[in-house]
Design a protein around this motif. Sequence first.
Motif, PDB file in Angstrom:
ATOM      1  N   GLY A 169     -11.709 -68.695  38.315  1.00  0.00           N
ATOM      2  CA  GLY A 169     -11.016 -67.650  37.583  1.00  0.00           C
ATOM      3  C   GLY A 169     -11.888 -66.923  36.582  1.00  0.00           C
ATOM      4  O   GLY A 169     -11.493 -65.882  36.048  1.00  0.00           O
ATOM      5  N   GLY A 170     -13.063 -67.470  36.329  1.00  0.00           N
ATOM      6  CA  GLY A 170     -13.971 -66.874  35.372  1.00  0.00           C
ATOM      7  C   GLY A 170     -14.805 -65.746  35.962  1.00  0.00           C
ATOM      8  O   GLY A 170     -14.620 -65.349  37.121  1.00  0.00           O
ATOM      9  N   SER A 171     -15.735 -65.263  35.147  1.00  0.00           N
ATOM     10  CA  SER A 171     -16.575 -64.128  35.531  1.00  0.00           C
ATOM     11  C   SER A 171     -18.035 -64.414  35.227  1.00  0.00           C
ATOM     12  O   SER A 171     -18.358 -65.196  34.332  1.00  0.00           O
ATOM     13  N   LEU A 172     -18.897 -63.771  35.984  1.00  0.00           N
ATOM     14  CA  LEU A 172     -20.335 -63.775  35.741  1.00  0.00           C
ATOM     15  C   LEU A 172     -20.873 -62.414  36.127  1.00  0.00           C
ATOM     16  O   LEU A 172     -20.311 -61.740  37.006  1.00  0.00           O
ATOM     17  N   ARG A 173     -21.968 -62.033  35.502  1.00  0.00           N
ATOM     18  CA  ARG A 173     -22.676 -60.820  35.921  1.00  0.00           C
ATOM     19  C   ARG A 173     -24.119 -61.169  36.234  1.00  0.00           C
ATOM     20  O   ARG A 173     -24.842 -61.675  35.373  1.00  0.00           O
ATOM     21  N   LEU A 174     -24.507 -60.885  37.453  1.00  0.00           N
ATOM     22  CA  LEU A 174     -25.887 -61.074  37.873  1.00  0.00           C
ATOM     23  C   LEU A 174     -26.657 -59.768  37.706  1.00  0.00           C
ATOM     24  O   LEU A 174     -26.097 -58.689  37.875  1.00  0.00           O
ATOM     25  N   SER A 175     -27.930 -59.918  37.384  1.00  0.00           N
ATOM     26  CA  SER A 175     -28.823 -58.767  37.286  1.00  0.00           C
ATOM     27  C   SER A 175     -30.001 -58.967  38.219  1.00  0.00           C
ATOM     28  O   SER A 175     -30.394 -60.098  38.507  1.00  0.00           O
ATOM     29  N   CYS A 176     -30.561 -57.871  38.650  1.00  0.00           N
ATOM     30  CA  CYS A 176     -31.732 -57.902  39.525  1.00  0.00           C
ATOM     31  C   CYS A 176     -32.651 -56.777  39.087  1.00  0.00           C
ATOM     32  O   CYS A 176     -32.301 -55.597  39.205  1.00  0.00           O
ATOM     33  N   THR A 177     -33.818 -57.132  38.608  1.00  0.00           N
ATOM     34  CA  THR A 177     -34.788 -56.141  38.165  1.00  0.00           C
ATOM     35  C   THR A 177     -35.911 -56.047  39.184  1.00  0.00           C
ATOM     36  O   THR A 177     -36.448 -57.074  39.621  1.00  0.00           O
ATOM     37  N   VAL A 178     -36.247 -54.832  39.548  1.00  0.00           N
ATOM     38  CA  VAL A 178     -37.248 -54.586  40.589  1.00  0.00           C
ATOM     39  C   VAL A 178     -38.435 -53.835  40.004  1.00  0.00           C
ATOM     40  O   VAL A 178     -38.263 -52.892  39.232  1.00  0.00           O
ATOM     41  N   SER A 179     -39.619 -54.237  40.389  1.00  0.00           N
ATOM     42  CA  SER A 179     -40.832 -53.530  39.994  1.00  0.00           C
ATOM     43  C   SER A 179     -41.730 -53.388  41.212  1.00  0.00           C
ATOM     44  O   SER A 179     -41.608 -54.128  42.186  1.00  0.00           O
ATOM     45  N   GLY A 180     -42.633 -52.419  41.140  1.00  0.00           N
ATOM     46  CA  GLY A 180     -43.584 -52.227  42.216  1.00  0.00           C
ATOM     47  C   GLY A 180     -43.151 -51.276  43.307  1.00  0.00           C
ATOM     48  O   GLY A 180     -43.878 -51.099  44.293  1.00  0.00           O
ATOM     49  N   ASN A 213     -34.267 -49.661  36.586  1.00  0.00           N
ATOM     50  CA  ASN A 213     -34.697 -50.364  37.811  1.00  0.00           C
ATOM     51  C   ASN A 213     -33.908 -51.668  38.002  1.00  0.00           C
ATOM     52  O   ASN A 213     -34.478 -52.699  38.398  1.00  0.00           O
ATOM     53  N   THR A 214     -32.630 -51.614  37.752  1.00  0.00           N
ATOM     54  CA  THR A 214     -31.826 -52.830  37.759  1.00  0.00           C
ATOM     55  C   THR A 214     -30.560 -52.654  38.585  1.00  0.00           C
ATOM     56  O   THR A 214     -29.878 -51.630  38.484  1.00  0.00           O
ATOM     57  N   LEU A 215     -30.268 -53.674  39.360  1.00  0.00           N
ATOM     58  CA  LEU A 215     -29.042 -53.782  40.144  1.00  0.00           C
ATOM     59  C   LEU A 215     -28.179 -54.870  39.519  1.00  0.00           C
ATOM     60  O   LEU A 215     -28.705 -55.882  39.049  1.00  0.00           O
ATOM     61  N   TYR A 216     -26.864 -54.661  39.541  1.00  0.00           N
ATOM     62  CA  TYR A 216     -25.946 -55.624  38.951  1.00  0.00           C
ATOM     63  C   TYR A 216     -24.914 -56.082  39.979  1.00  0.00           C
ATOM     64  O   TYR A 216     -24.580 -55.367  40.920  1.00  0.00           O
ATOM     65  N   LEU A 217     -24.412 -57.277  39.744  1.00  0.00           N
ATOM     66  CA  LEU A 217     -23.272 -57.777  40.507  1.00  0.00           C
ATOM     67  C   LEU A 217     -22.295 -58.391  39.506  1.00  0.00           C
ATOM     68  O   LEU A 217     -22.556 -59.460  38.957  1.00  0.00           O
ATOM     69  N   GLN A 218     -21.211 -57.674  39.262  1.00  0.00           N
ATOM     70  CA  GLN A 218     -20.153 -58.183  38.399  1.00  0.00           C
ATOM     71  C   GLN A 218     -19.183 -58.983  39.262  1.00  0.00           C
ATOM     72  O   GLN A 218     -18.619 -58.433  40.216  1.00  0.00           O
ATOM     73  N   MET A 219     -18.997 -60.249  38.916  1.00  0.00           N
ATOM     74  CA  MET A 219     -18.145 -61.131  39.712  1.00  0.00           C
ATOM     75  C   MET A 219     -16.974 -61.600  38.859  1.00  0.00           C
ATOM     76  O   MET A 219     -17.178 -62.280  37.842  1.00  0.00           O
ATOM     77  N   ASN A 220     -15.788 -61.224  39.266  1.00  0.00           N
ATOM     78  CA  ASN A 220     -14.572 -61.603  38.554  1.00  0.00           C
ATOM     79  C   ASN A 220     -13.703 -62.488  39.449  1.00  0.00           C
ATOM     80  O   ASN A 220     -13.889 -62.530  40.661  1.00  0.00           O
ATOM     81  N   SER A 221     -12.749 -63.169  38.824  1.00  0.00           N
ATOM     82  CA  SER A 221     -11.814 -64.033  39.568  1.00  0.00           C
ATOM     83  C   SER A 221     -12.567 -64.952  40.515  1.00  0.00           C
ATOM     84  O   SER A 221     -12.225 -65.080  41.691  1.00  0.00           O
ATOM     85  N   LEU A 222     -13.575 -65.597  40.000  1.00  0.00           N
ATOM     86  CA  LEU A 222     -14.432 -66.433  40.844  1.00  0.00           C
ATOM     87  C   LEU A 222     -13.671 -67.625  41.402  1.00  0.00           C
ATOM     88  O   LEU A 222     -12.778 -68.186  40.755  1.00  0.00           O
TER      89      LEU A 222
END
Length: 125
Positions: free
Chosen positions: A15-26, A77-86
């Motif tokens: 029921g909780g949430s997390l947010r993942l980040s992804c940073t890309v270089s190059g 340069n960042t991608l996110y994944l917001q995850m709710n209602s896990l």
Amino acid sequence: QVQVVESGGGFVQAGGSLRLSCTVSGLTFDRHAMGWFRQAPDNERVRVGCTTFSGTVTIYDHSVDGRFTISRDNARNTLYLQMNSLKPEDTAMYYCATFRDVVYDSCIERNVEYWGQGTQVTVSS
């Protein structure tokens, strides 16, 4: 050298949430479609969802549609994944992926150009 680095994984109750980040270089981030994939223990890696270079078109796997949201900040340069209602079945290693082109062409693993090392998400019941 292209580097894809995920962060933000961890333990969370159902029921909780997390947010993942992804940073890309190059590489020129805003010229590449991006995606999130995940792999649970003893399972194949599967797609979570993908987004085009601008973030205006995004698709999701049916198992996460309505609960997860993919977004991108091209200036960072960042991608996110917001995850709710896990849910416990969301427990997996989550991978960020870059595609060669501005669109993702079916959002499938064989079209991925670069992978991150993964970040673990564990959801307890």
